[in-house]
Design an enzyme around this catalytic site. Structure first.
Site, PDB file in Angstrom:
ATOM      1  N   ARG A 155       3.462 -10.851  11.009  1.00 36.14           N
ATOM      2  CA  ARG A 155       2.049 -11.445  10.788  1.00 36.14           C
ATOM      3  C   ARG A 155       1.629 -11.760  11.966  1.00 36.14           C
ATOM      4  O   ARG A 155       0.492 -12.743  11.950  1.00 36.14           O
ATOM      5  CB  ARG A 155       2.325 -12.650   9.569  1.00 36.14           C
ATOM      6  CG  ARG A 155       2.872 -12.345   8.462  1.00 36.14           C
ATOM      7  CD  ARG A 155       1.858 -11.771   7.439  1.00 36.14           C
ATOM      8  NE  ARG A 155       2.007 -11.796   6.031  1.00 36.14           N
ATOM      9  CZ  ARG A 155       1.471 -11.412   4.878  1.00 36.14           C
ATOM     10  NH1 ARG A 155       0.342 -10.748   5.313  1.00 36.14           N
ATOM     11  NH2 ARG A 155       1.667 -11.755   3.750  1.00 36.14           N
ATOM     12  N   HIS A 170      -5.546  -3.088   6.161  1.00 36.42           N
ATOM     13  CA  HIS A 170      -5.089  -4.095   6.996  1.00 36.42           C
ATOM     14  C   HIS A 170      -4.228  -3.956   8.135  1.00 36.42           C
ATOM     15  O   HIS A 170      -3.266  -3.445   7.692  1.00 36.42           O
ATOM     16  CB  HIS A 170      -4.621  -5.219   5.959  1.00 36.42           C
ATOM     17  CG  HIS A 170      -5.831  -6.103   5.295  1.00 36.42           C
ATOM     18  ND1 HIS A 170      -5.606  -7.031   4.330  1.00 36.42           N
ATOM     19  CD2 HIS A 170      -6.947  -6.148   5.460  1.00 36.42           C
ATOM     20  CE1 HIS A 170      -6.712  -7.411   3.704  1.00 36.42           C
ATOM     21  NE2 HIS A 170      -7.501  -6.847   4.459  1.00 36.42           N
ATOM     22  N   GLU A 208       5.208 -10.525  -3.680  1.00 32.04           N
ATOM     23  CA  GLU A 208       4.312 -11.291  -3.953  1.00 32.04           C
ATOM     24  C   GLU A 208       3.459 -10.673  -5.259  1.00 32.04           C
ATOM     25  O   GLU A 208       2.439 -11.301  -5.726  1.00 32.04           O
ATOM     26  CB  GLU A 208       3.032 -11.047  -2.646  1.00 32.04           C
ATOM     27  CG  GLU A 208       3.794 -11.811  -1.530  1.00 32.04           C
ATOM     28  CD  GLU A 208       3.090 -11.525   0.136  1.00 32.04           C
ATOM     29  OE1 GLU A 208       1.716 -11.397  -0.209  1.00 32.04           O
ATOM     30  OE2 GLU A 208       3.515 -11.916   0.895  1.00 32.04           O
ATOM     31  N   GLU A 229      -5.379  -3.527  -3.052  1.00 33.62           N
ATOM     32  CA  GLU A 229      -4.419  -3.716  -1.786  1.00 33.62           C
ATOM     33  C   GLU A 229      -2.892  -3.735  -2.556  1.00 33.62           C
ATOM     34  O   GLU A 229      -2.472  -4.771  -3.305  1.00 33.62           O
ATOM     35  CB  GLU A 229      -4.592  -5.118  -1.165  1.00 33.62           C
ATOM     36  CG  GLU A 229      -3.637  -5.199   0.143  1.00 33.62           C
ATOM     37  CD  GLU A 229      -3.965  -6.502   0.805  1.00 33.62           C
ATOM     38  OE1 GLU A 229      -4.934  -7.390   0.482  1.00 33.62           O
ATOM     39  OE2 GLU A 229      -3.483  -6.506   2.004  1.00 33.62           O
ATOM     40  N   HIS A 265       2.820  -4.983   4.236  1.00 31.95           N
ATOM     41  CA  HIS A 265       3.363  -4.775   2.711  1.00 31.95           C
ATOM     42  C   HIS A 265       4.111  -3.315   2.903  1.00 31.95           C
ATOM     43  O   HIS A 265       5.093  -3.057   2.382  1.00 31.95           O
ATOM     44  CB  HIS A 265       2.275  -4.727   1.821  1.00 31.95           C
ATOM     45  CG  HIS A 265       1.641  -6.248   1.557  1.00 31.95           C
ATOM     46  ND1 HIS A 265       2.410  -7.201   1.313  1.00 31.95           N
ATOM     47  CD2 HIS A 265       0.448  -6.520   2.177  1.00 31.95           C
ATOM     48  CE1 HIS A 265       1.507  -8.261   1.437  1.00 31.95           C
ATOM     49  NE2 HIS A 265       0.353  -7.846   1.713  1.00 31.95           N
ATOM     50  N   GLU A 286      -5.515  -8.723  10.637  1.00 30.41           N
ATOM     51  CA  GLU A 286      -5.010  -9.829   9.670  1.00 30.41           C
ATOM     52  C   GLU A 286      -3.864 -10.276  10.325  1.00 30.41           C
ATOM     53  O   GLU A 286      -2.702  -9.610  10.452  1.00 30.41           O
ATOM     54  CB  GLU A 286      -4.924  -9.257   8.228  1.00 30.41           C
ATOM     55  CG  GLU A 286      -4.469 -10.632   7.247  1.00 30.41           C
ATOM     56  CD  GLU A 286      -4.239  -9.818   5.861  1.00 30.41           C
ATOM     57  OE1 GLU A 286      -4.988 -10.126   5.063  1.00 30.41           O
ATOM     58  OE2 GLU A 286      -3.371  -9.020   5.593  1.00 30.41           O
ATOM     59  N   ASP A 339      -2.333  -2.010   3.759  1.00 37.80           N
ATOM     60  CA  ASP A 339      -1.708  -3.069   4.489  1.00 37.80           C
ATOM     61  C   ASP A 339      -0.429  -2.914   5.367  1.00 37.80           C
ATOM     62  O   ASP A 339       0.573  -2.773   4.359  1.00 37.80           O
ATOM     63  CB  ASP A 339      -1.829  -4.483   3.769  1.00 37.80           C
ATOM     64  CG  ASP A 339      -1.358  -5.712   4.658  1.00 37.80           C
ATOM     65  OD1 ASP A 339      -0.732  -5.666   5.720  1.00 37.80           O
ATOM     66  OD2 ASP A 339      -2.074  -6.733   4.739  1.00 37.80           O
ATOM     67  N   HIS A 399     -10.332 -10.941  10.125  1.00 42.91           N
ATOM     68  CA  HIS A 399     -10.024 -11.625   9.056  1.00 42.91           C
ATOM     69  C   HIS A 399     -10.230 -13.172   9.113  1.00 42.91           C
ATOM     70  O   HIS A 399      -9.779 -13.733  10.248  1.00 42.91           O
ATOM     71  CB  HIS A 399      -8.458 -11.328   8.494  1.00 42.91           C
ATOM     72  CG  HIS A 399      -8.423 -11.975   7.042  1.00 42.91           C
ATOM     73  ND1 HIS A 399      -8.158 -13.074   6.533  1.00 42.91           N
ATOM     74  CD2 HIS A 399      -8.505 -11.047   5.823  1.00 42.91           C
ATOM     75  CE1 HIS A 399      -8.256 -12.992   5.126  1.00 42.91           C
ATOM     76  NE2 HIS A 399      -8.233 -11.765   4.787  1.00 42.91           N
TER      77      HIS A 399
HETATM   78 MN    MN Z   1      -3.457  -7.766   3.697  1.00 42.03          MN
END
Ligand code: MN
Length: 291
Positions: free
Chosen positions: A212, A206, A153, A147, A183, A241, A180, A7
């Site tokens: 993260r 992802h 979010e 996604e 999430h 990512e 992802d 990414h």
């Molecule tokens: Mn993502």
């Protein structure tokens, strides 16, 4: 073997030639198959430069898109929703022009904390909008992945199952589920079951750790995750990512509420992450053979 992507935001928030070249150069150096680019604003994106660098480095490219507060396809305000639809339409053309076949991300929503659930009318209108967009995508040779984002979010699609049932309502092969792990860690119950539930519609993944940062240093059960991908015979792309304010600056990091530095050296994390992904893919295959 799945194609493995890097990414852009691991290296830079700025997609000018200098930023793009850095990402392509490092992706090629560390053995990634493709680069994933986030289209911040479809009115200011250089698809031609992206296509040229993709050719020059012999790497593939994938695109992502977020809605914005003023271009939000699932917003109850019809003016904002229409702008959101046009925003995705432009991104489909850019995805085609940069030579990518995949447009992932939360194109259905702004990335922000909502105070209310989406209305039924907004949901119905979003289905109609994606039916129109899917036709454009089919004509452009592009597929659109939705996604699932965590509750802080987006209010629209939070789980893989919600993404899959939305795709089903749209009813086009141009639509798929984009998972992802970051999430999923907030929203899903059983990670394995969540993946198995979208075996027919999963098209992009992802690979993102719970904080993260470095893969394998958070609380994600990666063994379980890769075993599930292997069980459903997922052969599609996967993108590493990770985000850090050191790279992105706090203006951007604030957008995803990232107040700590999960990493400081993009080269170190990018090179370790591709090894991590390869090892887990191989181990999942090996474990299945020996089971
Ligand atoms: Mn993502």
């Amino acid at each position: 073997m799945n194609k493995l992507g890097l990414h852009m935001l691991v290296y830079t928030p700025t997609w000018d030639e200098k930023g793009a070249r850095l990402v392509f150069e490092r992706a090629a150096r560390f053995g990634y198959d493709f680069v994933e680019v986030l289209i911040f604003d479809p009115d200011r994106f250089d698809a031609r430069m992206t296509a040229r660098l993709s050719q020059e480095y012999g790497l593939g490219v994938a695109a992502g898109l977020c809605g914005s507060p003023t271009s939000d396809l699932s917003n109850p305000d019809p003016v904002i929703a229409k702008r959101g639809e046009l925003w995705v339409e432009k991104a489909i053309a850019l995805t085609r022009d940069m030579g990518a076949g995949l447009l992932g991300g939360p194109s259905y929503s702004a990335v922000q904390r909502y105070a209310l659930p989406p209305s039924e009318l907004a949901r119905d209108n979003a289905v109609l909008a994606y039916q129109r967009l899917a036709k454009k995508a089919e004509a452009a040779g592009v597929r659109i992945g939705l996604e699932a984002l965590n509750r802080y979010e987006s209010n629209f699609i939070n789980t893989l199952e919600q993404a899959a049932s939305f795709c089903q309502r749209v009813g086009s092969d141009a639509m798929f589920v984009h998972a992802d792990m970051f999430h999923m860690g907030i929203e899903e119950g059983d990670i394995g079951k969540a993946i198995e539930g979208v075996r027919h519609s999963l098209g992009h993944v992802h690979i993102a750790e719970s904080h993260r940062g470095y893969l394998g240093t958070g609380n994600v059960d990666w063994k379980k995750f890769f075993a599930a991908l292997h069980r459903i015979a997922y052969t599609g792309p996967m993108t590493f990512e990770a985000f850090s304010p050191t790279v992105l600056g706090f203006d951007f990091a604030g957008f995803i509420a990232l107040w700590r530095d999960p990493f400081r050296d993009p080269d170190d994390i990018a090179s370790k992450s591709i090894d991590f992904m390869r090892r887990h893919i191989q181990e999942a295959a090996h474990a299945a053979v020996n089971a």
